[in-house]
Design a protein around this motif. Structure first.
Motif, PDB file in Angstrom:
ATOM      1  N   UNK A 134       0.991  -1.196  -0.028  1.00  0.00           N
ATOM      2  CA  UNK A 134       0.091  -0.111  -0.096  1.00  0.00           C
ATOM      3  C   UNK A 134       0.896   1.269  -0.103  1.00  0.00           C
ATOM      4  N   UNK A 135       1.842   1.180   0.720  1.00  0.00           N
ATOM      5  CA  UNK A 135       2.763   2.373   0.795  1.00  0.00           C
ATOM      6  C   UNK A 135       3.442   2.620  -0.488  1.00  0.00           C
ATOM      7  N   UNK A 136       3.804   1.675  -1.079  1.00  0.00           N
ATOM      8  CA  UNK A 136       4.683   1.731  -2.464  1.00  0.00           C
ATOM      9  C   UNK A 136       3.346   2.354  -3.275  1.00  0.00           C
ATOM     10  N   UNK A 137       2.231   1.956  -3.603  1.00  0.00           N
ATOM     11  CA  UNK A 137       1.208   2.603  -4.449  1.00  0.00           C
ATOM     12  C   UNK A 137       1.205   4.040  -3.955  1.00  0.00           C
ATOM     13  N   UNK A 138       1.094   4.298  -2.597  1.00  0.00           N
ATOM     14  CA  UNK A 138       0.822   5.720  -2.204  1.00  0.00           C
ATOM     15  C   UNK A 138       2.077   6.437  -2.745  1.00  0.00           C
ATOM     16  N   UNK A 139       3.417   5.969  -2.485  1.00  0.00           N
ATOM     17  CA  UNK A 139       4.519   6.826  -3.034  1.00  0.00           C
ATOM     18  C   UNK A 139       4.535   6.941  -4.476  1.00  0.00           C
ATOM     19  N   UNK A 140       4.132   6.061  -5.334  1.00  0.00           N
ATOM     20  CA  UNK A 140       4.023   6.133  -6.586  1.00  0.00           C
ATOM     21  C   UNK A 140       3.034   7.342  -6.986  1.00  0.00           C
ATOM     22  N   UNK A 141       1.667   7.208  -6.371  1.00  0.00           N
ATOM     23  CA  UNK A 141       0.889   8.093  -6.864  1.00  0.00           C
ATOM     24  C   UNK A 141       1.228   9.560  -6.309  1.00  0.00           C
ATOM     25  N   UNK A 142       2.229   9.746  -5.313  1.00  0.00           N
ATOM     26  CA  UNK A 142       2.564  10.968  -4.696  1.00  0.00           C
ATOM     27  C   UNK A 142       3.744  11.486  -5.581  1.00  0.00           C
ATOM     28  N   UNK A 143       4.523  10.585  -6.283  1.00  0.00           N
ATOM     29  CA  UNK A 143       5.382  11.036  -7.162  1.00  0.00           C
ATOM     30  C   UNK A 143       4.897  11.529  -8.440  1.00  0.00           C
ATOM     31  N   UNK A 144       3.903  11.080  -8.842  1.00  0.00           N
ATOM     32  CA  UNK A 144       3.273  11.264 -10.300  1.00  0.00           C
ATOM     33  C   UNK A 144       2.639  12.773  -9.933  1.00  0.00           C
ATOM     34  N   UNK A 145       1.785  12.859  -8.770  1.00  0.00           N
ATOM     35  CA  UNK A 145       1.199  14.141  -8.683  1.00  0.00           C
ATOM     36  C   UNK A 145       2.210  15.177  -8.366  1.00  0.00           C
ATOM     37  N   UNK A 146       3.567  14.772  -7.674  1.00  0.00           N
ATOM     38  CA  UNK A 146       4.447  16.032  -7.461  1.00  0.00           C
ATOM     39  C   UNK A 146       5.022  16.372  -8.954  1.00  0.00           C
ATOM     40  N   UNK A 147       5.432  15.594  -9.570  1.00  0.00           N
ATOM     41  CA  UNK A 147       5.885  15.536 -10.989  1.00  0.00           C
ATOM     42  C   UNK A 147       4.965  16.530 -11.750  1.00  0.00           C
ATOM     43  N   UNK A 148       3.773  16.237 -11.730  1.00  0.00           N
ATOM     44  CA  UNK A 148       2.978  17.129 -12.460  1.00  0.00           C
ATOM     45  C   UNK A 148       2.648  18.542 -12.069  1.00  0.00           C
ATOM     46  N   UNK A 149       2.700  18.746 -10.754  1.00  0.00           N
ATOM     47  CA  UNK A 149       2.838  19.971 -10.368  1.00  0.00           C
ATOM     48  C   UNK A 149       4.058  20.893 -10.596  1.00  0.00           C
ATOM     49  N   UNK A 150       5.014  20.065 -10.365  1.00  0.00           N
ATOM     50  CA  UNK A 150       6.349  20.636 -10.924  1.00  0.00           C
ATOM     51  C   UNK A 150       6.428  21.068 -12.178  1.00  0.00           C
ATOM     52  N   UNK A 151       5.820  20.385 -12.957  1.00  0.00           N
ATOM     53  CA  UNK A 151       5.684  20.865 -14.431  1.00  0.00           C
ATOM     54  C   UNK A 151       4.640  22.083 -14.622  1.00  0.00           C
ATOM     55  N   UNK A 152       3.704  21.963 -13.905  1.00  0.00           N
ATOM     56  CA  UNK A 152       2.622  23.158 -14.181  1.00  0.00           C
ATOM     57  C   UNK A 152       3.048  24.278 -13.507  1.00  0.00           C
ATOM     58  N   UNK A 153       3.782  24.255 -12.231  1.00  0.00           N
ATOM     59  CA  UNK A 153       4.270  25.658 -11.757  1.00  0.00           C
ATOM     60  C   UNK A 153       5.617  26.142 -12.744  1.00  0.00           C
TER      61      UNK A 153
END
Length: 456
Positions: A134-153
């Motif tokens: 579960x933690x690995x799934x959460x970590x991957x989702x947070x990575x993808x969200x972070x990468x997306x927001x990094x690009x957006x800003x």
């Protein structure tokens, strides 16, 4: 990775129903809803695949990010300004408006990835399953969200910060968070992701985000914020792993742009593709855009030393007039060419830059810079050659342009290092960020403060 059919009932933030077409067309529609799909590990894993799938799209790494980050910079020249009603050429010549369809698609694509990540992060805590998985799934989702927001800003500056699944009326109430707030959320997500993700995956799961990927992207975020000492300390363990070569690339070998991105240890994270008629491919022209000289590579060969093996990677020598860097085999215009988001060479150059900005003369800064140059068969840089912090800084900036060419970093590097006025004299400073798509503003109830300064 195995594909799952994921029911997406609404594509979330400020996205019209037509944006969901790919998922709404899937059959059978009555088999699942969000409430019945995300109830177990299989549902979460399937939803996670849809997060990675969002990164693959033409709106992001399949096409648009090359336009926004490379064509906008000085690495490419558009030789077909009339194609696509001129929307790509507008990006190159700094004449884009809020009606530009590339901008609208890119905004939508990133928030699609965020929306799907938010579903995972919302549902995962309540699901009974192995906690490590579960933690690995959460970590991957947070990575993808972070990468997306990094690009957006990086693209727009201030953007809405959405951390939960929203209904349409909720989304209409959104306002823009400051870039500083976006960066803080990215830092929080990546810090947590790094603690939850493994250093590597089994070959069958290769391509998923790792702890190394989260750490490397976190160091990059600090570099963009000009927190140089923090960037260096964050990247240092990753640099040590690169030098050791136990999981990542060993220097001085196998660090230059690899012939196979899918197996190279130089690649820390890449958006993966697969050809063969299974809708996981990237169109060859979206990757290279050099058929009939649509794009001209604008990286002078004189910038390279005569021995530098990276010259061939940006020269138009490949089949169909394509640059060697992405000249992968294709069938029926489909290619499996991955898109590298973070490589060991990038990490070493960030580390060298951060150390130099903190204090000139650091031997580790020279070591990291020369590790990249050695693999390119370029000559060694020494304090006798780069005699000041300024000279070292200039050398690193050039090295990044040569090493990371066509990898969607160039425009962002120009902006963050304050080179825009030098490289593009006469272009107004407000164009360091793009206009917010008007189609998105139209969906907001309170439109005050939604458009970037300088744009109508």
């Amino acid at each position: 990775m195995k594909k799952y059919i994921i029911p997406i009932l609404t594509c979330g933030l400020m996205i019209t129903a037509t944006s969901c077409k790919k998922f709404l067309d899937l059959k059978p529609l009555d088999s699942y809803t969000e409430n019945t799909f995300y109830v177990d590990e299989k549902g979460l894993q399937g939803g996670l695949i849809s997060c990675y799938d969002a990164l693959q799209s033409d709106s992001l790494y399949g096409n648009n990010l090359l336009t926004l980050a490379e064509l906008r910079g000085d690495n490419l020249i558009d030789n077909d300004p009339g194609s696509g009603a001129g929307v790509r050429n507008q990006i190159e010549v700094f004449s884009e408006t809020s009606a530009n369809s590339i901008l609208a698609g890119t905004w939508m694509g990133h928030y699609r990835a965020i929306y799907r990540s938010n579903i995972i992060l919302d549902r995962a805590p309540a699901i009974s399953m192995n906690e490590n998985t579960k933690n690995q799934i959460i970590g991957q989702a947070k990575f993808i969200r972070a990468l997306s927001y990094f690009n957006l800003t990086r693209i727009w500056g201030d953007v809405p910060l959405v951390l939960k699944v929203q209904k349409t009326e909720e989304a209409r109430q959104n306002s823009r968070a400051t870039s500083a707030q976006i960066y803080q959320q990215v830092i929080d997500d990546l810090t947590d992701a790094a603690s939850k993700l493994p250093l590597s995956w089994a070959d069958a799961q290769r391509g998923r985000a790792t702890s190394y990927a989260a750490t490397g992207l976190l160091g990059k975020v600090y570099l963009y914020q000009k927190k140089f000492s923090l960037a260096a300390s964050t990247l240092q363990p990753l640099v040590s792993a690169i030098y050791n070569g136990t999981v990542l690339a060993t220097v001085p070998q196998n660090l230059t742009f690899p012939t196979n991105l899918k197996t190279s240890k130089d690649v820390i994270f890449a958006v993966q593709y697969l050809s063969g008629g299974i809708r996981e491919f990237v169109h060859q022209d979206n990757r290279y855009r050099n058929n009939n000289n649509t794009n001209i590579i604008n990286i002078p060969q004189t910038l390279f030393e005569s021995s530098d093996n990276r010259k061939a990677l940006v020269a138009i020598t490949g089949t169909g007039g394509r640059p060697g860097k992405f000249n992968a085999p294709q069938v029926n215009n489909e290619t499996s060419a991955d898109f590298p988001v973070l490589r060991c060479a990038d990490v070493l150059l960030m580390y060298a830059e951060a150390l130099n900005e903190a204090a000139y003369g650091n031997t580790e800064a020279f070591k990291a810079l020369n590790a990249v140059r050695s693999n390119a068969s370029a000559s060694e840089q020494t304090p006798a050659i780069l005699t000041s912090q300024s000279e070292f800084r200039t050398a690193v900036y050039l090295e990044r342009r040569l090493e990371l060419a066509l990898e969607a970093d160039r425009w962002f590097d120009i902006v963050r290092t304050n080179q825009m006025g030098v490289i593009f004299p006469g272009i107004p400073a407000f164009r360091s960020v793009y206009p917010v798509p008007q189609v998105e503003i139209d969906n907001i109830n309170n439109k005050n403060g939604w458009q970037n300064s300088g744009y109508n």
